[in-house]
Design an enzyme around this catalytic site. Structure first.
Site, short mmCIF file in Angstrom:
data_model
loop_
_atom_site.label_atom_id
_atom_site.label_comp_id
_atom_site.label_asym_id
_atom_site.label_seq_id
_atom_site.Cartn_x
_atom_site.Cartn_y
_atom_site.Cartn_z
CB CYS A 98 -29.72 -5.39 -13.13
SG CYS A 98 -30.10 -3.62 -13.18
CG HIS A 133 -0.39 0.04 2.52
ND1 HIS A 133 0.37 -0.98 3.05
CD2 HIS A 133 -0.43 1.00 3.47
CE1 HIS A 133 0.77 -0.66 4.26
NE2 HIS A 133 0.29 0.56 4.55
#
Length: 180
Positions: free
Chosen positions: A156, A71
């Site tokens: 969807c 990170h």
């Protein structure tokens, strides 16, 4: 040319992120992809490695990590942090400053001068829900640039806001040239 950290989350719109990574790479930008766990359920990291010619970062712990502190290394490397597609879950975690995966810990470790962009992509009911809108407003308040989703038919079957804009539109919006 720019060092781009492209963070992808678990959204069906991830297929556009593959094209986005490819176009940015073709234009000469260095693109390193960070994938959430749910993004990996939809697309293999190998696809992003093939189009960016860079290793894909999937976890901060265990065998998937690349360095001792991915990170920090990624945050220092990137000059532009782009989340596309950004799911409702990832928007909430970023807005709340959570650090529970590589994407969110990298976001928190970014130097202040790093440009931050977010492109939500989700079902229209989810996108317009008060919690999601509140989280997107928090991100904007914290200095993130927000690209509103397109309106139209979604995977969807619903019609409304929530479509991830086309890769060329995103690249123009973040201010880098696209290739091909």
């Amino acid at each position: 040319m720019t060092n781009v950290l492209l963070c992808v989350s678990g959204s069906v719109a991830i297929y556009k992120a593959c094209d986005l990574a490819s176009k940015a790479t073709q234009a000469g930008h260095a693109v390193r992809v960070l994938m959430t766990r749910h993004a990996q359920d939809l697309v293999s990291p190998q696809l992003f490695e093939a189009v960016t010619h860079q290793p894909v970062h999937t976890a901060e712990w265990g065998n998937d990590r690349k360095t001792a502190m991915d990170h920090i290394d990624l945050a220092r490397w990137g000059k532009l942090f782009l989340v596309a597609p950004c799911s409702a879950d990832l928007a909430a975690r970023l807005a709340l400053g959570m650090a529970d995966d590589l994407v969110t810990t990298t976001a928190l470790a970014l130097p202040r001068e790093t440009a931050r962009f977010v492109c939500p992509a989700m079902n229209p009911a989810m996108y317009t829900s008060p919690p999601v809108q509140r989280n997107l407003q928090l991100l904007e308040k914290d200095g993130w640039k927000l690209m509103r989703p397109g309106v139209g038919a979604l995977a969807c079957g619903d019609i409304g806001p929530g479509r991830l804009p086309e890769p060329a539109q995103i690249l123009e919006w973040i201010g880098i040239e696209s290739g091909g």
